[in-house]
Design a protein around this motif. Structure first.
Motif, PDB file in Angstrom:
ATOM      1  N   TYR A 162     -53.219  56.765  37.675  1.00 32.87           N
ATOM      2  CA  TYR A 162     -52.817  57.995  38.989  1.00 32.87           C
ATOM      3  C   TYR A 162     -51.487  58.365  39.059  1.00 32.87           C
ATOM      4  N   THR A 206     -50.266  58.714  36.743  1.00 31.31           N
ATOM      5  CA  THR A 206     -49.608  59.542  35.676  1.00 31.31           C
ATOM      6  C   THR A 206     -50.317  61.107  35.759  1.00 31.31           C
ATOM      7  N   ARG A 207     -50.903  61.977  36.638  1.00 33.37           N
ATOM      8  CA  ARG A 207     -50.917  62.503  37.789  1.00 33.37           C
ATOM      9  C   ARG A 207     -50.178  63.143  38.158  1.00 33.37           C
TER      10      ARG A 207
END
Length: 248
Positions: A80, A82-83
Motif C-alpha cells: 500500500y 507504493t500508492r
C-alpha cells in the motif's frame, strides 16, 4: 514524477529530495536503503499512529502499541505504501486514511490476527500515558486533531533531535539546551535573554542573535523533514498548520 533535489549533493548527510524518504521506503525493506527509510518513517510517525488507535479507535494502551506496529507491517508488505503520492495529498492524510481501513479490516478479521505478527523491528519506545510526552486528549479536540497534534510533536521532536546531534558534534550541547528553551516558548521571553547570555558568557545582543539563528536552523530542519511528505506547493501551508497544532 521525478524527484527535485534541494541540497548541494548526495554526499551531504542532510541530502533530501522531494518525496525521497517515502519513495525509498517503498522498497519494502528488502535492501539496506529502503530498510533505513522504513526505520526513519516508523521511528518518527509511530507515535501519532498510536494516538489515533488509542483515542480515535478506542483501543487500550497496549493494543494500540501492538496495532501501530502491525499496521506499519501491513502497509509495507501489502504494497500500500507504493500508492502514496504527495500530488494526491499529504502523507499524514494518507496514513490516517489507510489506518481507518486497516482498523475496519482488523475488526472483521480479528480472529486471524496475531498480536505483533510481522511487525517492523524498530526500537519499541512508545511513550507511556504517564511519562509526560504521550498526548493526552483535550476536551475540545476531535480524535483526528489529536492525531495531527501528535504528528506535530513527533515532527518537532525529530527536528530538535537532529539539531541536538549537530550541536553535540560541535561540543555545544549546553548551548543547544539553552537555545531550545526559547524556540518553543509560548510566553514573553522578557529578561530571560540576559539570564541565558550570562550562562553562555556572552552579551545580550549576541544572545538574541544566536536565538534568531537557531530559529532559522530549526525551521530549515523542519522543512527538510516535512518536504518529502507534501507536494512542493503545499510546504508553506503544512508548516503553518503544524505550528497552529502546536500552539493549541
Amino acid at each position: 514524477m521525478s524527484d527535485t533535489t534541494r541540497t548541494p549533493g548526495a554526499n551531504d548527510p542532510n541530502f533530501v529530495t522531494k518525496w525521497d524518504v517515502v519513495n525509498r521506503a517503498k522498497g519494502g525493506g528488502h535492501d539496506r536503503d529502503s530498510a533505513s527509510a522504513l526505520e526513519e518513517l516508523c521511528r518518527i510517525y509511530r507515535h501519532p499512529l498510536y494516538v489515533a488507535l488509542r483515542f480515535k479507535h478506542q483501543y487500550s494502551h497496549h493494543d494500540a502499541e501492538d496495532l501501530a506496529q502491525t499496521f506499519i507491517a501491513w502497509l509495507i508488505h501489502g504494497g500500500y505504501l507504493t500508492r502514496a503520492d504527495p500530488e494526491k495529498g499529504r502523507f499524514r492524510s494518507f496514513l490516517l486514511s489507510y489506518l481507518d481501513n486497516f482498523v475496519a479490516n482488523h475488526r472483521r478479521k480479528i480472529h486471524a490476527q496475531k498480536r505483533g505478527a510481522g511487525a517492523i523491528h524498530v526500537p519499541a519506545d512508545f511513550p507511556t500515558e504517564t511519562n509526560g510526552f504521550g498526548v493526552v486528549p483535550k476536551d475540545e479536540n476531535t480524535p483526528d486533531r489529536e492525531f495531527d497534534r501528535a504528528w506535530t510533536l513527533a515532527t518537532f521532536r525529530e527536528a530538535l533531535d537532529r539539531l541536538r546531534a549537530k550541536f553535540a558534534e560541535e561540543g555545544k550541547s549546553e548551548e543547544f539546551d539553552i537555545l531550545q528553551e526559547f524556540l518553543l516558548r509560548k510566553r514573553d521571553k522578557g529578561d530571560s535573554y540576559a539570564d541565558a547570555a550570562a550562562r553562555l558568557g556572552i552579551n545580550e545582543v549576541a544572545m538574541r542573535q544566536r536565538v534568531s539563528r537557531f530559529g532559522r536552523k530549526f525551521r530549515q530542519t523542519l522543512e527538510d523533514i516535512i518536504r518529502p511528505m507534501v507536494a512542493e506547493n503545499e510546504l508553506d501551508d503544512e508548516m503553518s498548520y503544524l505550528w497552529r497544532c502546536f500552539e493549541k
